[in-house]
Design an enzyme around this catalytic site. Structure first.
Site, PDB file in Angstrom:
ATOM      1  N   ARG A  79      68.955 -28.389  39.251  1.00  0.00           N
ATOM      2  CA  ARG A  79      67.774 -28.760  40.033  1.00  0.00           C
ATOM      3  C   ARG A  79      67.502 -30.271  39.954  1.00  0.00           C
ATOM      4  NH1 ARG A  79      63.737 -25.553  42.838  1.00  0.00           N
ATOM      5  NH2 ARG A  79      62.337 -27.139  43.635  1.00  0.00           N
ATOM      6  N   ASN A  98      51.284 -33.743  51.242  1.00  0.00           N
ATOM      7  CA  ASN A  98      51.656 -32.387  51.622  1.00  0.00           C
ATOM      8  C   ASN A  98      50.459 -31.738  52.304  1.00  0.00           C
ATOM      9  OD1 ASN A  98      53.102 -30.009  51.832  1.00  0.00           O
ATOM     10  ND2 ASN A  98      53.181 -29.595  49.625  1.00  0.00           N
ATOM     11  N   THR A  99      50.711 -30.694  53.060  1.00  0.00           N
ATOM     12  CA  THR A  99      49.611 -29.902  53.609  1.00  0.00           C
ATOM     13  C   THR A  99      49.628 -28.548  52.915  1.00  0.00           C
ATOM     14  OG1 THR A  99      50.959 -28.872  55.324  1.00  0.00           O
ATOM     15  CG2 THR A  99      49.891 -30.957  55.889  1.00  0.00           C
ATOM     16  N   HIS A 100      48.456 -27.942  52.855  1.00  0.00           N
ATOM     17  CA  HIS A 100      48.382 -26.590  52.306  1.00  0.00           C
ATOM     18  C   HIS A 100      47.443 -25.764  53.173  1.00  0.00           C
ATOM     19  CE1 HIS A 100      48.681 -23.371  49.491  1.00  0.00           C
ATOM     20  NE2 HIS A 100      47.364 -23.264  49.478  1.00  0.00           N
ATOM     21  N   ASP A 149      51.600 -34.355  43.390  1.00  0.00           N
ATOM     22  CA  ASP A 149      51.863 -34.734  42.000  1.00  0.00           C
ATOM     23  C   ASP A 149      52.796 -33.687  41.392  1.00  0.00           C
ATOM     24  OD1 ASP A 149      50.329 -32.531  41.377  1.00  0.00           O
ATOM     25  OD2 ASP A 149      48.659 -33.665  40.505  1.00  0.00           O
ATOM     26  N   ALA A 150      52.914 -33.688  40.075  1.00  0.00           N
ATOM     27  CA  ALA A 150      53.912 -32.819  39.448  1.00  0.00           C
ATOM     28  C   ALA A 150      53.500 -31.349  39.440  1.00  0.00           C
ATOM     29  CB  ALA A 150      54.169 -33.304  38.017  1.00  0.00           C
ATOM     30  N   GLY A 151      52.266 -31.054  39.768  1.00  0.00           N
ATOM     31  CA  GLY A 151      51.812 -29.664  39.758  1.00  0.00           C
ATOM     32  C   GLY A 151      52.039 -28.969  41.088  1.00  0.00           C
ATOM     33  N   ASP A 155      50.370 -27.827  44.267  1.00  0.00           N
ATOM     34  CA  ASP A 155      49.187 -28.005  45.125  1.00  0.00           C
ATOM     35  C   ASP A 155      47.993 -28.552  44.349  1.00  0.00           C
ATOM     36  OD1 ASP A 155      50.728 -26.931  47.191  1.00  0.00           O
ATOM     37  OD2 ASP A 155      50.051 -24.897  46.808  1.00  0.00           O
TER      38      ASP A 155
HETATM   39  C1  GAR Z   1      52.023 -24.991  57.270  1.00  0.00           C
HETATM   40  O1  GAR Z   1      50.933 -24.102  57.355  1.00  0.00           O
HETATM   41  C2  GAR Z   1      51.968 -25.737  55.960  1.00  0.00           C
HETATM   42  O2  GAR Z   1      50.686 -26.072  55.523  1.00  0.00           O
HETATM   43  C3  GAR Z   1      52.597 -24.736  55.043  1.00  0.00           C
HETATM   44  O3  GAR Z   1      53.668 -24.211  55.776  1.00  0.00           O
HETATM   45  C4  GAR Z   1      53.346 -24.229  57.167  1.00  0.00           C
HETATM   46  C5  GAR Z   1      54.470 -24.926  57.894  1.00  0.00           C
HETATM   47  O4  GAR Z   1      54.418 -24.701  59.253  1.00  0.00           O
HETATM   48  N1  GAR Z   1      53.044 -25.358  53.822  1.00  0.00           N
HETATM   49  C6  GAR Z   1      52.991 -24.774  52.658  1.00  0.00           C
HETATM   50  O5  GAR Z   1      52.566 -23.642  52.481  1.00  0.00           O
HETATM   51  C7  GAR Z   1      53.534 -25.630  51.530  1.00  0.00           C
HETATM   52  N2  GAR Z   1      53.413 -24.955  50.276  1.00  0.00           N
HETATM   53  P1  GAR Z   1      55.487 -25.348  60.251  1.00  0.00           P
HETATM   54  O6  GAR Z   1      56.880 -25.083  59.695  1.00  0.00           O
HETATM   55  O7  GAR Z   1      55.254 -24.676  61.551  1.00  0.00           O
HETATM   56  O8  GAR Z   1      55.201 -26.821  60.319  1.00  0.00           O
END
Ligand code: GAR
Length: 192
Positions: A66, A108-110, A142-144, A146
């Site tokens: 990894r 990142n987005t969540h 960061d390292a965690g 979300d």
């Molecule tokens: C989005 O909802 C994003 O926030 C999520 O995956 C989807 C991607 O959609 N990301 C996570 O959950 C990261 N842990 P997309 O492939 O249509 O852009």
């Protein structure tokens, strides 16, 4: 000089498409320098190709080293000389080498209002918990998991007849707007 971003994806790439559409509309204050994916079958790679954006595929083979994967990912992104890395549905955790290089300039987005419902199943977990409002978060990686500094959030109402899919789709509509806005805000601040 233009603010350069790398976008990392794993799947559909609708968030990437929102960035590409904003770029084409002159509404993104950044150049999309490269798209990277850990999944060769990601639909987002075709979106990048259609938009004329260079891309790379860097799969992680289960059970392999990894740390080596992380170092190679770092090199692939660093080669593009970017100011910001946008994880847009990238379903791998970046590692210590990547964060040593790009920490503080990776977002990142969540699909939930962090710190609620972190992890791989934000919409499912929010629905199962019975919350009436969830949403989306853009945060600094960061390292965690979300756990980084929250940069922006947008609420989304949960409807009585929502399924995981319908809820996630509405969250993604909000996410697309929030991500473009956040990239523009970071571009306005310039390279940290
Ligand atoms: C989005 O909802 C994003 O926030 C999520 O995956 C989807 C991607 O959609 N990301 C996570 O959950 C990261 N842990 P997309 O492939 O249509 O852009």
């Amino acid at each position: 000089m233009a603010f350069r971003i790398a976008v990392l994806i794993s799947g559909t790439g609708s968030l990437l498409q929102a960035l590409l559409d904003a770029r084409d509309a002159g509404a993104l204050d950044a150049d999309i320098a490269v798209v990277g994916s850990d999944n060769a079958a990601a639909q987002g790679l075709a979106r990048a190709a259609a938009a004329g954006v260079p891309s790379f595929v860097h799969p992680y083979v289960k059970g392999s080293d990894r740390a080596a994967w992380d170092a190679e990912l770092t090199d692939l992104v660093a080669a593009r000389d970017v100011d910001l890395v946008v994880l847009a549905g990238f379903m791998k955790l970046v590692g210590p080498v990547f964060l040593a290089r790009f920490g503080g300039r990776t977002i990142n987005t969540h699909p939930a209002l962090l710190p609620s419902f972190p992890g791989m199943h934000g919409p499912r977990d929010a629905l199962a918990h019975g919350v009436k409002v969830t949403g989306t978060t853009v945060f600094e990686v960061d390292a965690g998991v979300d756990s980084g500094r929250i940069l922006a959030q947008e609420p989304v109402r949960v409807l009585a007849d929502d399924t995981v899919e319908s809820l996630h789709e509405r969250i993604k509509v909000a996410e697309r707007v929030l991500l473009v806005r956040t990239v523009n805000e970071l571009a306005a601040k310039g390279n940290p």
